[in-house]
Every structure is written in structure tokens, then in C-alpha cells.
Motif scaffolding. Structure first.
Motif, mmCIF file in Angstrom:
data_model
loop_
_atom_site.group_PDB
_atom_site.id
_atom_site.type_symbol
_atom_site.label_atom_id
_atom_site.label_comp_id
_atom_site.label_asym_id
_atom_site.label_seq_id
_atom_site.Cartn_x
_atom_site.Cartn_y
_atom_site.Cartn_z
ATOM 1 N N ARG B 145 15.283 12.374 22.359
ATOM 2 C CA ARG B 145 14.925 13.471 23.264
ATOM 3 C C ARG B 145 13.491 13.934 23.088
ATOM 4 O O ARG B 145 13.003 14.734 23.880
ATOM 5 C CB ARG B 145 15.860 14.646 23.049
ATOM 6 C CG ARG B 145 17.266 14.263 23.446
ATOM 7 C CD ARG B 145 18.167 15.435 23.561
ATOM 8 N NE ARG B 145 19.463 14.975 24.013
ATOM 9 C CZ ARG B 145 20.262 15.690 24.751
ATOM 10 N NH1 ARG B 145 19.937 16.897 25.114
ATOM 11 N NH2 ARG B 145 21.428 15.192 25.137
ATOM 12 N N SER B 146 12.810 13.460 22.038
ATOM 13 C CA SER B 146 11.473 13.989 21.772
ATOM 14 C C SER B 146 10.453 13.506 22.811
ATOM 15 O O SER B 146 9.424 14.125 22.983
ATOM 16 C CB SER B 146 11.025 13.621 20.365
ATOM 17 O OG SER B 146 10.979 12.233 20.213
ATOM 18 N N LEU B 148 11.369 12.822 26.064
ATOM 19 C CA LEU B 148 11.962 13.051 27.385
ATOM 20 C C LEU B 148 10.949 13.546 28.423
ATOM 21 O O LEU B 148 10.988 13.115 29.580
ATOM 22 C CB LEU B 148 13.100 14.053 27.215
ATOM 23 C CG LEU B 148 14.356 13.960 28.062
ATOM 24 C CD1 LEU B 148 14.896 12.559 28.142
ATOM 25 C CD2 LEU B 148 15.420 14.878 27.493
ATOM 26 N N PRO B 149 10.007 14.455 28.080
ATOM 27 C CA PRO B 149 9.059 14.932 29.090
ATOM 28 C C PRO B 149 8.084 13.869 29.593
ATOM 29 O O PRO B 149 7.514 14.036 30.668
ATOM 30 C CB PRO B 149 8.276 16.036 28.351
ATOM 31 C CG PRO B 149 9.131 16.438 27.226
ATOM 32 C CD PRO B 149 9.896 15.232 26.831
ATOM 33 N N TRP B 150 7.869 12.805 28.839
ATOM 34 C CA TRP B 150 6.866 11.822 29.257
ATOM 35 C C TRP B 150 7.456 10.660 30.033
ATOM 36 O O TRP B 150 6.755 10.021 30.821
ATOM 37 C CB TRP B 150 6.140 11.239 28.045
ATOM 38 C CG TRP B 150 5.379 12.211 27.211
ATOM 39 C CD1 TRP B 150 5.659 12.551 25.914
ATOM 40 C CD2 TRP B 150 4.227 12.957 27.576
ATOM 41 N NE1 TRP B 150 4.743 13.456 25.465
ATOM 42 C CE2 TRP B 150 3.844 13.728 26.465
ATOM 43 C CE3 TRP B 150 3.475 13.049 28.746
ATOM 44 C CZ2 TRP B 150 2.752 14.581 26.479
ATOM 45 C CZ3 TRP B 150 2.382 13.899 28.752
ATOM 46 C CH2 TRP B 150 2.039 14.644 27.638
ATOM 47 N N VAL B 151 8.708 10.314 29.746
ATOM 48 C CA VAL B 151 9.249 9.049 30.252
ATOM 49 C C VAL B 151 10.162 9.303 31.439
ATOM 50 O O VAL B 151 11.149 10.020 31.314
ATOM 51 C CB VAL B 151 10.029 8.317 29.137
ATOM 52 C CG1 VAL B 151 10.529 6.982 29.636
ATOM 53 C CG2 VAL B 151 9.157 8.142 27.916
ATOM 54 N N PRO B 152 9.875 8.730 32.600
ATOM 55 C CA PRO B 152 10.750 8.887 33.759
ATOM 56 C C PRO B 152 12.020 8.044 33.602
ATOM 57 O O PRO B 152 12.094 7.215 32.704
ATOM 58 C CB PRO B 152 9.901 8.365 34.909
ATOM 59 C CG PRO B 152 8.951 7.418 34.282
ATOM 60 C CD PRO B 152 8.682 7.942 32.904
ATOM 61 N N LEU B 176 20.519 8.384 28.453
ATOM 62 C CA LEU B 176 19.489 9.358 28.796
ATOM 63 C C LEU B 176 18.500 8.818 29.832
ATOM 64 O O LEU B 176 18.041 9.550 30.698
ATOM 65 C CB LEU B 176 18.708 9.751 27.547
ATOM 66 C CG LEU B 176 19.214 10.907 26.712
ATOM 67 C CD1 LEU B 176 18.346 11.074 25.486
ATOM 68 C CD2 LEU B 176 19.209 12.199 27.520
ATOM 69 N N TYR B 177 18.136 7.534 29.716
ATOM 70 C CA TYR B 177 16.979 7.053 30.459
ATOM 71 C C TYR B 177 17.291 6.006 31.528
ATOM 72 O O TYR B 177 16.589 5.908 32.524
ATOM 73 C CB TYR B 177 15.948 6.445 29.501
ATOM 74 C CG TYR B 177 15.270 7.458 28.631
ATOM 75 C CD1 TYR B 177 14.209 8.201 29.113
ATOM 76 C CD2 TYR B 177 15.689 7.681 27.331
ATOM 77 C CE1 TYR B 177 13.572 9.142 28.319
ATOM 78 C CE2 TYR B 177 15.059 8.616 26.532
ATOM 79 C CZ TYR B 177 14.000 9.341 27.035
ATOM 80 O OH TYR B 177 13.379 10.270 26.254
#
Lengths: 376, 240
Positions: B145-146, B148-152, B176-177
Motif C-alpha cells: 500500500r505504500s 498506492l498513490p503513484w501506481v495506477p 490491489l493493482y
């Protein structure tokens, strides 16, 4: 679960997905231009690590204040958690499925990567990681070892060169230049060693006292991190940095502990013994350095000196010998106490073998065993 | 293998021969060499062989350096790295294989590379400055989760992390991804899973565990290029 709103970060925007709504709403954290400067990056990086931001919350407090009175909010990532906690909201970790579905509802343009921002964030993060004291020690230690190898090679080459040079030849001229080069390398090496020793004594004072700062730095660089170093036991420390050997050969006696303080004052045959002792003291010293911040270095260094003294005079022990036990039972005497347990052949009464006690109470090998297993 | 559900047009792009990958066999009896069209300038990353053709440089994948290259040499027939894909790449190290993956997805694709070690990351960052579609992230893949803000949301997950919890991490990251129907490429290092008894089968349980969420093809052993490794590919069935 679906009843509480979900908070998550995308780049440097905070998104909120309210229950019952279709698309997440965006709350811009820093309204400045697209390309953030360093001073903007640092709070952002802290946020991504899960530390609460000191500023930039102003434009979030308003839209999120309606959540304050309600139930808990779900957070997707450490950054969103930090913001929610800083605003005094009750926080739940969102489930992966919820997170993934919310992220898929974002319009594609929300994901247009801000390459500049990401690259400079990577740069700043890297700089931060590499400037911690342990990483400085590791970098300097590796560079020091590299420089040492280089210097050895260069001086060898220089020796050969000056032997081959006559007086007024081009070779002699070249040798003079090469000599300057080697001397400048030596100066650099001395500077580097000094910086390394200062850094190591500051970070690992006790271990530096026991084995010397240079060796302590080598141990740290081989282990990779202070946490990894703490996981090592004494027997591992003893052989850390030793080359891999062929299976079946006797194991190594020392790795980088070969360069430890006091090793050069001990005859080669006793260096394994010293390495063994040093390793156990090093582990104690490392725990003092990294966990308790105690100071045991001086005492351990004194013990090292006693041990070195003992080993260099051919005596193997550094502590006073234990008094001999007054009486030891020989195999011929009958045992007292509980009946012996063990394999059958050991439970039998000992045979009379001409009065000679067996060395370790083991059955002598049979003729078949002495000869070895017959070959097929 | 079942074709991906969401975008059926990818099916052709996943199977052999792959677009963006050139294969040379010279002399014919030797093992083939796989080449990708270099996006970066200067084009070489780790001292690989280079060839100029059609106004661009092609880089040979070294099977001894890259597990993907080794898998291709050993007969990988499903490669879920089509042009324009978004790839989440875990365990990028110095960017050897990651740069080839970035070549494969092309300028309109993106590769998000996660690497934990700052020293490896230093070199990865150097590669990322030259490859316009490579996004480096200094983070630990054990904390999904660290970043999460960068990876679509991603089309493909590539994992090369030698960790005991490799399989669990693959499942967590997929949840998640990865979009349903997305691809998985996993270089599984058996000695990292746990210390097995000699002759014990570690691969079987790992594959079974992964099959809960992925439709897998047959694992490819990477001997003699990489010891103790198997290469797995599969399609994500979607979140249950």
C-alpha cells in the motif's frame, strides 16, 4: 462496511469516495503549479511514508469536516491514514477489494503520470536513504576497500616500472607521473579512512573499541544494515566475509575479523582462536551499540588485550585454569546413581579388556567396521 | 490458457510471436536471441549486445542476466506484455530486465518499477531518466500500500522478488493493482520460499496456491541460466 467513506491518495491529490456516490471527489492538497519544488516534495514524501503533514491541510479541513461527526472513515494508504488521523477522524483500514474498485472508478486522466514529480521524489527519497549514518559507513567502507585494492595494484605496477626505467628515458618520465598519481591516491585513501573511522566510532563506539573502526565498518557493510547485523550470531560474525570453500574442506577460521585489532600480534596458528573470542565480544558490543546504548567497549577491549597476550605467548587460555576435579570415576569402577540408559551395547556391563579403560566409553570398532564397508 | 476477458484484442498480442520482440537464430542450430527495440538514449543499460536496424537500436536480452530472457530461451509462449500496457514491476534491481519490459510496452505504455535497495535504485534511477516510460519507486514490495498513490490500476504484474512470501505478495498485489484479465509474470525462486528437504517439491504447493486467483501455464524451469528458479505466467481471474 460500505457505509463509511473511503480516503485515498493519487499523486498529491486526496480523493474521497462517499458511500452511495459513483465517482470519488478530488481534494487538491497543494494548489501550487504542476512541477513541485523540493520544499513541496518533502511534506509529500513524509505523507507517503505515513507521517502527518504539518502544512497543506487547510484546503482539506473544510471538505472533510462534515465527516468528523459521522462514523469512521476507511483509508487505503499510509498517507491517507496520516491525514485522517491528523484531522482527528476515526480510521479503519480499507479492504483491498474496496480500494481496487474505487481506484478503477477514477477517470483515466487522473492517472496521467506526473513524471517530473515522481522522478524528483525518487531522487529526494534516495538522497535521504543514502545520507543516514549507516549508509554513509557502508558507502565509505566499500569505497575504502576498492581504493585499497587499487592502491596495491598501482604500487606494484609502479615498482615494476621504476625497476625497468633507466635515467633519461621516456619510461623514467612516465614513471615520475605515475608516482604522482599513486601519491595522490594515497592522500585520498588517508582522508577517506579518517572520515570512515570518525563515522564508525560515532555509530558503533563499542564495536569500534573491540575490533577497530575499520573492521566494524566492514562487518556493517557485509551485513547490509544495522538490523541485519543484529541478526547475526557470534559464529556467523566470525566467518563473515570469508570466501566460500569446497565442500568437505575445513571451514574458515575468520573472515573480515582477520583485519581486527590485535590479530597481527598473534601467531597465525592462533588467529582462529582469537577470531572466535573476538566474534563473541563483537556481538555483545554490537548489541550495546544498537540496542542499549551501553558502554562495554573499554572492558571488552581489555579482555581482548589479555587474550592477545595469552595467545601470543603460546598459551591457549586467557582465564585461570579450572581446578581439576578431585576424583573422576574410571570405567572399571562401578557406577553409582541411577541405572544407565542408552543403546543396548552400552547397557551391558563393561567387558574386561586387560584393564585399559575405553577412551570415551564407546564400543571398539568391530573387524568389519575397521576394514570398511565391503565394495560391491 | 484462457484469453483475457476484458480486452479480447490482447489475445493475439500475448501469444507467440510477440509484437515488439525480434528473434534471431544464427547459426540456426544455436539457441535463439531475443531483441527489443531500445526506447532509451543512449540505448545500452548493462553491456548487452546492440544492433542497428530500421533507424533504431535493438538490444539483445541476456538470458544469464534476465529471468525473462531465460524464460524466452526456454520456450515461453505466452507473454502478457503487449504494447501500451501498464506494468507493475516488483523487484527491479538495477533495471536490466525492467528496461526490456519498458521497450516492449513502447512509448504509450508505462512500467512502474519498485525497488527496495537504495544502491540498486541509484542505477535504476539512471536508467529511468533515459527511458521515458519507466517510473522508479523506492519502496518495499512487502508493503504493497505504500506506493498506492503513484501506481495506477495495472494490466500486467511482473514479480522478481526472492522472498519467502512471494506467493502471498503476488495475490495481494493482484487484488490491489491488477485488473481482471490482467497478466502475471512471476520468477519464483524456490530456495527463498523455505528450506526444503532434499528432493522435496516446493513448486507444486506454490502453483496450487497461485491457482486460486490465476489461470497458470506450465512453469518453466530456468536451468541452466538461473539455478532454483521457475518462471510462471498466468491470467488474473479477478477478485472473488
Amino acid at each position: 462496511m460500505a457505509a463509511s467513506p473511503l480516503l485515498f491518495l493519487v499523486g498529491r491529490d486526496l480523493y474521497v469516495l462517499h458511500p452511495g456516490e459513483n465517482a470519488p471527489r478530488r481534494l487538491r492538497l497543494s494548489p501550487e503549479g504542476r512541477h513541485a519544488g523540493r520544499e513541496l516534495l518533502l511534506p509529500l514524501l513524509a505523507l507517503l511514508r505515513g507521517e502527518a503533514p504539518r502544512s497543506g491541510l487547510g484546503n482539506v479541513v473544510g471538505p472533510l469536516s462534515s465527516l468528523r461527526d459521522g462514523g469512521p472513515v476507511q483509508v487505503a494508504d499510509p498517507g491517507a491514514r496520516a491525514i485522517a488521523e491528523a484531522l482527528g477522524l476515526r480510521v479503519l483500514e480499507a479492504r483491498s477489494r474496496v480500494v481496487a474498485e474505487a481506484r478503477e472508478r477514477l477517470p483515466p486522466e487522473a492517472w496521467e503520470p506526473d513524471r517530473e514529480l515522481l522522478l524528483s521524489a525518487a531522487e529526494v527519497g534516495l538522497e535521504e536513504r543514502l545520507s543516514s549514518p549507516e549508509e554513509v559507513i557502508i558507502t565509505l567502507s566499500r569505497e575504502g576497500d576498492r581504493l585499497e585494492r587499487l592502491l596495491r595494484k598501482e604500487s606494484e605496477a609502479l615498482g615494476a616500472l621504476s625497476a625497468a626505467a633507466g635515467k633519461q628515458t621516456p619510461v623514467a618520465e612516465y614513471a615520475a607521473h605515475a608516482g604522482e598519481h599513486v601519491r595522490s591516491l594515497e592522500v585520498r585513501y588517508r582522508e577517506l579512512t579518517q572520515a570512515l573511522e570518525e563515522a564508525t566510532v560515532r555509530k558503533l563506539p563499542n564495536a569500534s573499541a573491540v575490533i577497530g573502526p575499520r573492521t566494524a565498518a566492514r562487518l556493517l557493510s557485509l551485513a547490509g544494515s544495522p538490523a541485519a547485523l543484529l541478526h547475526l550470531n557470534a559464529s556467523r560474525v566470525q566467518v563473515l566475509g570469508a570466501r566460500r570453500r569446497k565442500p568437505g574442506s575445513p571451514g574458515p577460521r575468520h573472515g573480515v575479523l582477520y583485519s581486527a585489532e590485535g590479530m597481527d600480534r598473534v601467531p597465525p596458528s592462533r588467529r582462529g582462536a582469537l577470531a572466535r573470542s573476538l566474534a563473541s565480544w563483537t556481538v555483545v558490543a554490537l548489541r550495546a551499540d544498537l540496542l542499549t546504548e551501553g558502554s562495554v567497549g573499554a572492558e571488552l577491549a581489555e579482555r581482548r588485550e589479555r587474550r592477545v597476550e595469552a595467545l601470543s605467548h603460546g598459551r591457549a587460555v586467557s582465564r585461570p585454569a579450572r581446578p581439576e576435579p578431585e576424583h573422576r570415576r574410571t570405567a572399571a569402577e562401578p557406577r553409582t546413581g541411577p541405572a544407565p540408559r542408552g543403546p543396548k551395547h552400552e547397557r551391558r556391563p563393561p567387558r574386561d579388556e586387560g584393564g585399559l579403560p575405553r577412551p570415551h566409553g564407546r564400543r571398539p570398532p568391530s573387524r568389519w567396521e575397521r576394514r570398511g564397508r565391503p565394495r560391491r | 490458457m484462457r484469453p483475457p476477458r476484458a480486452r479480447d484484442d490482447l489475445r493475439d498480442a500475448w501469444t507467440f510471436p510477440f509484437p515488439g520482440l525480434s528473434i534471431a537464430r544464427s547459426p540456426p542450430e544455436e539457441r535463439p536471441t531475443f531483441w527489443t527495440r531500445a526506447l532509451g538514449d543512449p540505448p545500452d543499460v548493462y553491456g548487452e549486445r546492440l544492433r542497428a536496424r530500421d533507424d533504431s537500436f535493438w538490444r539483445a536480452i541476456d538470458p544469464f542476466r534476465s529471468k525473462l530472457g531465460a524464460a524466452l530461451c526456454k520456450g515461453l509462449r505466452v507473454l502478457p506484455i503487449p504494447p501500451r500496457a501498464r506494468v507493475l514491476y516488483l523487484g527491479g534491481a538495477t533495471g536490466t530486465t525492467a528496461s526490456h519490459v519498458a521497450d516492449l510496452v513502447g512509448r504509450k505504455g508505462a512500467v512502474y518499477v519498485v525497488e527496495k535497495s537504495p544502491r540498486s535504485f541509484q542505477r535504476l534511477l539512471g536508467v529511468a531518466r533515459r527511458w521515458p516510460n519507466l517510473y522508479p519507486l523506492l519502496a518495499d514490495a512487502r508493503e504493497p500500500r505504500s506506493y498506492l498513490p503513484w501506481v495506477p490500476p495495472a494490466d500486467t504484474l511482473y514479480m522478481d522478488i526472492a522472498q519467502p512470501e512471494q506467493i502471498d505478495l503476488a495475490l495481494t498485489h493482484a487484488k490491489l493493482y491488477l485488473r481482471p484479465g490482467g497478466g502475471l509474470l512471476l520468477a519464483l525462486k524456490m530456495p527463498s520460499l523455505r528450506r526444503g528437504r532434499p528432493g522435496e517439491d516446493l513448486l507444486g504447493p506454490a502453483v496450487k496456491e497461485l491457482s486460486r486467483a490465476f489461470e497458470l501455464t506450465r512453469p518453466i524451469p530456468l536451468e541452466p541460466f538461473h539455478r532454483g528458479h521457475h518462471f510462471l505466467t498466468g491470467v488474473y481471474r479477478g477478485r472473488e
